[in-house]
Design a protein around this motif. Structure first.
Motif, PDB file in Angstrom:
ATOM      1  N   GLN A 202       3.616 -47.276  -4.559  1.00  0.00           N
ATOM      2  CA  GLN A 202       4.776 -47.847  -3.888  1.00  0.00           C
ATOM      3  C   GLN A 202       5.664 -48.589  -4.877  1.00  0.00           C
ATOM      4  N   ASP A 203       5.055 -49.151  -5.912  1.00  0.00           N
ATOM      5  CA  ASP A 203       5.817 -49.895  -6.914  1.00  0.00           C
ATOM      6  C   ASP A 203       6.313 -49.021  -8.057  1.00  0.00           C
ATOM      7  N   HIS A 204       5.936 -47.734  -8.064  1.00  0.00           N
ATOM      8  CA  HIS A 204       6.325 -46.850  -9.161  1.00  0.00           C
ATOM      9  C   HIS A 204       7.825 -46.556  -9.091  1.00  0.00           C
ATOM     10  N   PRO A 205       8.555 -46.651 -10.224  1.00  0.00           N
ATOM     11  CA  PRO A 205      10.016 -46.471 -10.181  1.00  0.00           C
ATOM     12  C   PRO A 205      10.459 -45.077  -9.770  1.00  0.00           C
ATOM     13  N   VAL A 206       9.650 -44.036 -10.043  1.00  0.00           N
ATOM     14  CA  VAL A 206      10.034 -42.670  -9.689  1.00  0.00           C
ATOM     15  C   VAL A 206       9.336 -42.201  -8.420  1.00  0.00           C
ATOM     16  N   LEU A 207       8.022 -42.394  -8.352  1.00  0.00           N
ATOM     17  CA  LEU A 207       7.235 -41.868  -7.246  1.00  0.00           C
ATOM     18  C   LEU A 207       7.236 -42.768  -6.023  1.00  0.00           C
ATOM     19  N   GLY A 208       7.620 -44.019  -6.187  1.00  0.00           N
ATOM     20  CA  GLY A 208       7.488 -44.989  -5.110  1.00  0.00           C
ATOM     21  C   GLY A 208       8.125 -44.572  -3.807  1.00  0.00           C
ATOM     22  N   ALA A 209       9.360 -44.079  -3.872  1.00  0.00           N
ATOM     23  CA  ALA A 209      10.075 -43.710  -2.653  1.00  0.00           C
ATOM     24  C   ALA A 209       9.692 -42.329  -2.151  1.00  0.00           C
ATOM     25  N   HIS A 210       8.834 -41.625  -2.887  1.00  0.00           N
ATOM     26  CA  HIS A 210       8.518 -40.245  -2.536  1.00  0.00           C
ATOM     27  C   HIS A 210       7.015 -39.999  -2.391  1.00  0.00           C
ATOM     28  N   SER A 211       6.230 -41.056  -2.229  1.00  0.00           N
ATOM     29  CA  SER A 211       4.782 -40.894  -2.111  1.00  0.00           C
ATOM     30  C   SER A 211       4.310 -41.292  -0.720  1.00  0.00           C
ATOM     31  N   ASN A 212       3.244 -40.623  -0.275  1.00  0.00           N
ATOM     32  CA  ASN A 212       2.626 -40.931   1.009  1.00  0.00           C
ATOM     33  C   ASN A 212       1.123 -40.848   0.813  1.00  0.00           C
ATOM     34  N   ILE A 213       0.447 -41.988   0.809  1.00  0.00           N
ATOM     35  CA  ILE A 213      -0.989 -42.046   0.570  1.00  0.00           C
ATOM     36  C   ILE A 213      -1.670 -42.617   1.813  1.00  0.00           C
ATOM     37  N   TYR A 214      -2.687 -41.887   2.309  1.00  0.00           N
ATOM     38  CA  TYR A 214      -3.350 -42.317   3.532  1.00  0.00           C
ATOM     39  C   TYR A 214      -4.779 -41.778   3.532  1.00  0.00           C
ATOM     40  N   THR A 215      -5.556 -42.188   4.499  1.00  0.00           N
ATOM     41  CA  THR A 215      -6.947 -41.738   4.609  1.00  0.00           C
ATOM     42  C   THR A 215      -7.116 -40.869   5.849  1.00  0.00           C
ATOM     43  N   GLU A 216      -8.052 -39.950   5.735  1.00  0.00           N
ATOM     44  CA  GLU A 216      -8.425 -39.105   6.867  1.00  0.00           C
ATOM     45  C   GLU A 216      -9.945 -38.980   6.825  1.00  0.00           C
ATOM     46  N   GLY A 217     -10.630 -39.786   7.636  1.00  0.00           N
ATOM     47  CA  GLY A 217     -12.072 -39.902   7.510  1.00  0.00           C
ATOM     48  C   GLY A 217     -12.399 -40.611   6.202  1.00  0.00           C
ATOM     49  N   GLU A 218     -13.232 -40.000   5.372  1.00  0.00           N
ATOM     50  CA  GLU A 218     -13.545 -40.566   4.064  1.00  0.00           C
ATOM     51  C   GLU A 218     -12.675 -39.968   2.956  1.00  0.00           C
ATOM     52  N   ASP A 219     -11.732 -39.081   3.313  1.00  0.00           N
ATOM     53  CA  ASP A 219     -10.900 -38.417   2.318  1.00  0.00           C
ATOM     54  C   ASP A 219      -9.626 -39.207   2.045  1.00  0.00           C
ATOM     55  N   LEU A 220      -9.227 -39.163   0.786  1.00  0.00           N
ATOM     56  CA  LEU A 220      -7.945 -39.716   0.381  1.00  0.00           C
ATOM     57  C   LEU A 220      -6.917 -38.592   0.364  1.00  0.00           C
ATOM     58  N   LYS A 221      -5.830 -38.758   1.101  1.00  0.00           N
ATOM     59  CA  LYS A 221      -4.750 -37.781   1.137  1.00  0.00           C
ATOM     60  C   LYS A 221      -3.547 -38.370   0.411  1.00  0.00           C
ATOM     61  N   ALA A 222      -2.937 -37.536  -0.443  1.00  0.00           N
ATOM     62  CA  ALA A 222      -1.772 -37.999  -1.197  1.00  0.00           C
ATOM     63  C   ALA A 222      -0.722 -36.904  -1.226  1.00  0.00           C
ATOM     64  N   ASP A 223       0.503 -37.238  -0.839  1.00  0.00           N
ATOM     65  CA  ASP A 223       1.639 -36.321  -0.879  1.00  0.00           C
ATOM     66  C   ASP A 223       2.714 -36.936  -1.756  1.00  0.00           C
ATOM     67  N   PHE A 224       3.187 -36.158  -2.725  1.00  0.00           N
ATOM     68  CA  PHE A 224       4.291 -36.592  -3.575  1.00  0.00           C
ATOM     69  C   PHE A 224       5.376 -35.519  -3.529  1.00  0.00           C
ATOM     70  N   GLY A 225       6.586 -35.922  -3.225  1.00  0.00           N
ATOM     71  CA  GLY A 225       7.706 -34.997  -3.235  1.00  0.00           C
ATOM     72  C   GLY A 225       8.924 -35.669  -3.831  1.00  0.00           C
ATOM     73  N   PHE A 226       9.476 -35.068  -4.880  1.00  0.00           N
ATOM     74  CA  PHE A 226      10.586 -35.731  -5.557  1.00  0.00           C
ATOM     75  C   PHE A 226      11.415 -34.711  -6.346  1.00  0.00           C
ATOM     76  N   PRO A 227      12.729 -34.934  -6.471  1.00  0.00           N
ATOM     77  CA  PRO A 227      13.574 -34.064  -7.303  1.00  0.00           C
ATOM     78  C   PRO A 227      13.465 -34.481  -8.773  1.00  0.00           C
ATOM     79  N   PHE A 228      13.705 -33.516  -9.650  1.00  0.00           N
ATOM     80  CA  PHE A 228      13.578 -33.816 -11.067  1.00  0.00           C
ATOM     81  C   PHE A 228      14.502 -32.903 -11.863  1.00  0.00           C
ATOM     82  N   LEU A 229      15.133 -33.464 -12.895  1.00  0.00           N
ATOM     83  CA  LEU A 229      15.959 -32.675 -13.797  1.00  0.00           C
ATOM     84  C   LEU A 229      15.076 -31.731 -14.601  1.00  0.00           C
TER      85      LEU A 229
END
Length: 241
Positions: A202-229
């Protein structure tokens, strides 16, 4: 006179055959083989000075340590002994050759589109956050698509062989990375690590606004989506016919 006309007609036929023989090119990107990628392309002239090219590629089972380093932050690091990636890529290009005459020979420029998808797997990943370390296994997918413009030069030699150098391409790619991590020994530290990871991104200058981290049972789920030059360059060898 008939011999002269016959010779002239024969010359025109040979010239036309020579032009026709250079309207199609099949190519290979040799340096991609070093990274366990097979990339081939087909180019066809569609007007006197323009062509259309399609390119496809397969990425064989190989490591992807570049994603590991890109996902590290000041507070979070990932390491492991088995990073694997396999996938496919497709691209399309329109090329304009200012000096061409029914042959894809010389300087060119034009737009391109590309799309890529890879499946990922990680074994024994060491996920560390603020001093807490968890060993986990994971799977996921990496996708990107984009568009841009490029310029280059292609040589068509007398024997039909070609050398195509895309000197520089500049575009915008949309990246998406989805991961699911399962801890080998879940416990109280796992919940702490997840919380720390979420806060770090959440504090990352590039990934912060484009990350979604959550749990599902004992699993860690992470989604990152961002534009890049995106900058691109390529060398292809081929044969014109």
């Amino acid at each position: 006179m008939k011999k002269v006309l016959y010779a002239f007609a024969l010359m025109l036929f040979v010239s036309a055959s020579s032009v026709q023989a250079q309207e199609h090119v099949v190519k290979l990107r040799p340096f991609n083989l070093l990274g366990k990628k097979l990339t081939v392309s087909y180019e066809q002239m569609i007007t006197e000075r323009s062509s259309f090219m399609v390119e496809g590629g397969l990425k064989l089972n190989s490591g992807f340590t570049m994603y590991e380093s890109q996902l590290d932050t000041d507070d979070v690091s990932m390491g492991g002994d088995a990073y694997k990636q396999r996938g496919a890529r497709i691209a399309a290009e329109y090329r304009f050759y200012p000096g061409a005459s029914f042959s894809p020979d010389g300087f060119y420029f034009g737009p391109y589109l590309n799309a890529n998808h890879s499946s990922l797997s990680i074994e024994n990943a060491e996920i560390s956050a603020n001093g807490n370390t968890i060993i986990a296994d994971g799977t996921g997918g990496f996708t990107h698509f984009g568009a841009g413009i490029q310029l280059g030069y292609q040589w068509v030699f007398g024997n039909g062989f070609t050398l195509d150098w895309t000197i520089l391409g500049l575009g915008i790619n949309q990246y998406r990375l989805d991961m699911s991590m399962t801890p080998q020994n879940p416990g109280e530290d796992w919940a702490t690590v997840i919380s720390d990871i979420d806060q770090a991104y959440q504090d990352h200058p590039v990934l912060g606004a484009h990350s979604n981290i959550y749990t599902e049972g004992e699993d860690l789920k992470a989604d990152f989506g961002f534009p890049f030059l995106h900058l691109r360059s390529a060398i292809r060898i081929g044969y014109a016919f």
